[in-house]
Write a protein that holds these residues in place. Structure first.
Motif, short mmCIF file in Angstrom:
data_model
loop_
_atom_site.label_atom_id
_atom_site.label_comp_id
_atom_site.label_asym_id
_atom_site.label_seq_id
_atom_site.Cartn_x
_atom_site.Cartn_y
_atom_site.Cartn_z
N ILE A 1 0.87 -1.18 0.00
CA ILE A 1 0.00 0.00 0.00
C ILE A 1 0.90 1.22 0.00
O ILE A 1 1.80 1.35 0.84
N LYS A 2 0.66 2.12 -0.96
CA LYS A 2 1.48 3.31 -1.12
C LYS A 2 0.57 4.48 -1.45
O LYS A 2 -0.11 4.47 -2.47
N ASP A 3 0.55 5.45 -0.57
CA ASP A 3 -0.26 6.65 -0.78
C ASP A 3 -1.73 6.32 -1.05
O ASP A 3 -2.35 6.87 -1.96
N GLY A 4 -2.28 5.38 -0.30
CA GLY A 4 -3.69 5.05 -0.42
C GLY A 4 -4.06 4.18 -1.60
O GLY A 4 -5.24 3.99 -1.90
N GLU A 5 -3.07 3.64 -2.28
CA GLU A 5 -3.29 2.78 -3.45
C GLU A 5 -2.50 1.49 -3.27
O GLU A 5 -1.49 1.47 -2.58
N TYR A 6 -2.96 0.44 -3.93
CA TYR A 6 -2.17 -0.79 -3.98
C TYR A 6 -1.13 -0.63 -5.07
O TYR A 6 -1.44 -0.19 -6.18
N ALA A 7 0.10 -0.98 -4.76
CA ALA A 7 1.20 -0.81 -5.71
C ALA A 7 1.94 -2.13 -5.87
O ALA A 7 1.83 -3.03 -5.04
N ASP A 8 2.71 -2.19 -6.94
CA ASP A 8 3.46 -3.40 -7.27
C ASP A 8 4.89 -3.31 -6.73
O ASP A 8 5.48 -2.24 -6.66
N LEU A 9 5.42 -4.47 -6.38
CA LEU A 9 6.83 -4.60 -6.04
C LEU A 9 7.50 -5.43 -7.13
O LEU A 9 6.92 -6.40 -7.62
N LEU A 10 8.70 -5.04 -7.49
CA LEU A 10 9.50 -5.83 -8.42
C LEU A 10 10.44 -6.70 -7.60
O LEU A 10 11.03 -6.24 -6.62
N MET A 11 10.57 -7.96 -8.02
CA MET A 11 11.51 -8.88 -7.39
C MET A 11 12.78 -8.88 -8.24
O MET A 11 12.72 -9.10 -9.45
N MET A 12 13.90 -8.58 -7.59
CA MET A 12 15.19 -8.55 -8.28
C MET A 12 16.17 -9.43 -7.51
O MET A 12 16.03 -9.61 -6.30
N ALA A 13 17.15 -9.96 -8.22
CA ALA A 13 18.18 -10.76 -7.57
C ALA A 13 19.49 -10.62 -8.33
O ALA A 13 19.52 -10.31 -9.52
N ARG A 14 20.55 -10.88 -7.59
CA ARG A 14 21.91 -10.86 -8.13
C ARG A 14 22.51 -12.20 -7.80
O ARG A 14 22.39 -12.70 -6.69
N TYR A 15 23.17 -12.82 -8.79
CA TYR A 15 23.72 -14.14 -8.62
C TYR A 15 25.24 -14.08 -8.78
O TYR A 15 25.74 -13.42 -9.68
N ARG A 16 25.91 -14.78 -7.92
CA ARG A 16 27.38 -14.84 -8.01
C ARG A 16 27.80 -16.27 -7.72
O ARG A 16 27.84 -16.70 -6.57
N ILE A 17 28.14 -16.99 -8.76
CA ILE A 17 28.57 -18.37 -8.62
C ILE A 17 30.10 -18.35 -8.48
O ILE A 17 30.80 -17.90 -9.39
N PRO A 18 30.63 -18.81 -7.35
CA PRO A 18 32.10 -18.84 -7.19
C PRO A 18 32.76 -19.65 -8.30
O PRO A 18 32.23 -20.66 -8.75
N ALA A 19 33.93 -19.19 -8.74
CA ALA A 19 34.64 -19.83 -9.86
C ALA A 19 34.87 -21.31 -9.61
O ALA A 19 34.77 -22.11 -10.55
N GLN A 20 35.14 -21.72 -8.37
CA GLN A 20 35.41 -23.13 -8.10
C GLN A 20 34.17 -24.01 -8.27
O GLN A 20 34.29 -25.23 -8.32
N LEU A 21 32.99 -23.41 -8.38
CA LEU A 21 31.76 -24.20 -8.57
C LEU A 21 31.31 -24.23 -10.04
O LEU A 21 30.37 -24.92 -10.36
N LYS A 22 31.96 -23.46 -10.89
CA LYS A 22 31.54 -23.40 -12.31
C LYS A 22 32.05 -24.60 -13.06
O LYS A 22 33.03 -25.18 -12.79
#
Length: 168
Positions: free
Chosen positions: A147-168
């Motif tokens: 809820i934002k300023d009396g309205e329903y609003a959307d949230l964006l889902m974001m992520a960052r991935y970091r695979i260690p070199a030894q696992l690649k």
């Protein structure tokens, strides 16, 4: 700008509470105008050894905060959620960038996190741009999630991935 990035302290409660209640900060977080300093103290006291929170201090005042909170499940310990805020009058001055640099260094090089995720209001273009610049990718949208300023609003889902070199 002579900015100090350091771990959060219980004595920061008043500055953090004031920042959370700022209209522009509140609009893009889950904060409420009625939150008390005691509420903020309770949050800080509830942080466990796996919660990592940094603040940006300028001229003796906390002007920004970021945290990573690894998931507790044994099968998700490589994942953490991230939350961040910067005082309204200090936004656009590189404080968010400095906070993210520091917390992601901790996440990558000391906690060995593979996935850091966050939610951001869909209209917070400056934050989305900042997160993109650090490698966060859009994963989806939570419709009518906040809820934002009396309205329903959307949230964006974001992520960052970091695979260690030894696992690649």
């Amino acid at each position: 700008m002579d900015l100090l990035i350091r771990p959060v302290r219980l004595s920061d409660s008043e500055d953090i509470n004031e920042m959370r209640r700022q209209e522009d900060v509140r609009a893009n977080t889950l904060a409420l105008a009625t939150e008390t300093v005691a509420f903020t103290e309770g949050f800080l006291k509830s942080l466990g050894s796996d919660d990592h929170v940094l603040v940006a201090e300028f001229d003796g005042k906390v002007v920004g905060m970021v945290g990573v909170h690894p998931f507790k499940s044994a099968r998700q310990r490589h994942t953490a959620c991230l939350g961040m805020m910067v005082r309204t009058e200090f936004q656009g001055q590189g404080i968010g960038k400095k906070l993210l640099e520091n917390i992601l260094d901790l996440a990558d090089n000391w906690l060995m996190l593979v996935r850091v995720e966050l939610d951001v209001t869909s209209d917070n273009e400056r934050a989305i741009h900042l997160y993109n610049s650090f490698g966060f990718e859009l994963e989806g949208k939570k419709k009518y999630s906040i809820i934002k300023d009396g309205e329903y609003a959307d949230l964006l889902m974001m992520a960052r991935y970091r695979i260690p070199a030894q696992l690649k």
